[in-house]
Design a protein around this motif. Sequence first.
Motif, PDB file in Angstrom:
ATOM      1  N   ASP A 274       0.850  -1.188   0.000  1.00 16.50           N
ATOM      2  CA  ASP A 274       0.000   0.000   0.000  1.00 16.50           C
ATOM      3  C   ASP A 274       0.890   1.244   0.000  1.00 16.50           C
ATOM      4  O   ASP A 274       1.473   1.619   1.012  1.00 16.50           O
ATOM      5  N   LEU A 275       0.998   1.887  -1.157  1.00 13.70           N
ATOM      6  CA  LEU A 275       1.870   3.057  -1.265  1.00 13.70           C
ATOM      7  C   LEU A 275       1.215   4.325  -0.741  1.00 13.70           C
ATOM      8  O   LEU A 275       1.776   5.411  -0.853  1.00 13.70           O
ATOM      9  N   GLU A 276       0.026   4.217  -0.162  1.00 12.06           N
ATOM     10  CA  GLU A 276      -0.557   5.359   0.546  1.00 12.06           C
ATOM     11  C   GLU A 276       0.098   5.544   1.901  1.00 12.06           C
ATOM     12  O   GLU A 276       0.005   6.604   2.506  1.00 12.06           O
ATOM     13  N   THR A 277       0.777   4.501   2.399  1.00 11.83           N
ATOM     14  CA  THR A 277       1.390   4.551   3.726  1.00 11.83           C
ATOM     15  C   THR A 277       2.739   5.271   3.655  1.00 11.83           C
ATOM     16  O   THR A 277       3.606   4.883   2.859  1.00 11.83           O
ATOM     17  N   PRO A 278       2.963   6.297   4.474  1.00 13.13           N
ATOM     18  CA  PRO A 278       4.225   7.047   4.433  1.00 13.13           C
ATOM     19  C   PRO A 278       5.456   6.159   4.630  1.00 13.13           C
ATOM     20  O   PRO A 278       6.479   6.377   3.982  1.00 13.13           O
ATOM     21  N   ASP A 279       5.374   5.152   5.540  1.00 10.83           N
ATOM     22  CA  ASP A 279       6.529   4.279   5.754  1.00 10.83           C
ATOM     23  C   ASP A 279       6.871   3.504   4.493  1.00 10.83           C
ATOM     24  O   ASP A 279       8.056   3.321   4.152  1.00 10.83           O
ATOM     25  N   ASN A 280       5.862   3.048   3.768  1.00 11.23           N
ATOM     26  CA  ASN A 280       6.110   2.317   2.527  1.00 11.23           C
ATOM     27  C   ASN A 280       6.673   3.231   1.441  1.00 11.23           C
ATOM     28  O   ASN A 280       7.537   2.839   0.659  1.00 11.23           O
ATOM     29  N   GLN A 281       6.192   4.452   1.421  1.00 13.94           N
ATOM     30  CA  GLN A 281       6.731   5.429   0.471  1.00 13.94           C
ATOM     31  C   GLN A 281       8.215   5.679   0.744  1.00 13.94           C
ATOM     32  O   GLN A 281       9.037   5.695  -0.172  1.00 13.94           O
ATOM     33  N   ALA A 282       8.547   5.854   2.034  1.00 13.83           N
ATOM     34  CA  ALA A 282       9.936   6.110   2.404  1.00 13.83           C
ATOM     35  C   ALA A 282      10.826   4.927   2.051  1.00 13.83           C
ATOM     36  O   ALA A 282      11.953   5.097   1.573  1.00 13.83           O
ATOM     37  N   ALA A 283      10.342   3.704   2.274  1.00 15.18           N
ATOM     38  CA  ALA A 283      11.131   2.511   1.961  1.00 15.18           C
ATOM     39  C   ALA A 283      11.395   2.414   0.466  1.00 15.18           C
ATOM     40  O   ALA A 283      12.505   2.080   0.031  1.00 15.18           O
TER      41      ALA A 283
END
Length: 323
Positions: A274-283
């Motif tokens: 889920d690329l809506e999640t900031p942590d996933n975006q940062a990773a």
Amino acid sequence: MFGNSRSVLIKVNMDVFVVLLMLSGFCVSTASFPNIYYFISENKTWDEANAYCIMEYTGLAQITNPENNTALMNTSAGGYTGKAWIGLVGPLGWVWLDGTQATYFMWDQEPWASDTGYCGLTTYHGWHSVICEYEWYFICFNGSDYIVNKTRVTWNDAKISCENKNSTLAQILDLLTFDKVRRAFRNNNLDEYEPLWIGLSFSPVWFWSETKQISTFVNWKTGQPNNKNNCAAVLVGNGTWTTEPCSEQHPFFCYGVHKSKKTVLSMNIQTDVDLETPDNQAALMEQLQAALAKQGVTDFKLTWTKQPVQKSRKKTDDACLNV
């Protein structure tokens, strides 16, 4: 200037959204890059050459460090080895203690100075130029008050004396300041014709026409500058500089600067994350930075922008709907 700038378009195969990743070059000092030079073989006066360079490039050649000098010498001049204009002009003449050019003057008598060794005095009525080794009273400025010292000393000793008292020889940059200095004459019961040293001296420095920067890197030919001419040329054969009458006609060097570039790359990424999640975006950003670094792309800034997905419309058949 700027390093290279790239854009990476990431298409997420989840029909969730599309992200645009911008890789913009970090700002770095122009001193990190040698200027780009262009030899123009047409004979022009300095003013004509300067106008041409401003119109076609950036300006007449600015040579502010050894790297610039090397870059200019490596610029092809078609075998020409004579004089060519560069963007160095001067001498400035009268300067204040902080090295700035004097633009406001209140001469009571036209200055005599045409070389170093002359400094500025003021009376109640206006300024005079005299040899710096003469001895006169002087006036200091401590940031708030103008203080008259009634000890007769040379200009340099007056400068040192002011500095030892956490002040400077007075710099008179405008009429308002001159009026304050005049007030100091009255407050100290000075004769209106009594001369006082001020922080003005004749210093024939040269500066670059486009940036107005005082030349600290110099490459003068032996015996130069003679301070009789106001425009500088480079001897293309050996890279040294000379002063020439601005009305002479010579070929010239223009200069430009490195500009940023932009490259657009498109990548398809399949993920269940889920690329809506900031942590996933940062990773994901960290992984992209690492991948780009392995390819030698290091001078960039990565940013994340969410953009809406335009859903494709299904093609309809040319058919009539019976009601």
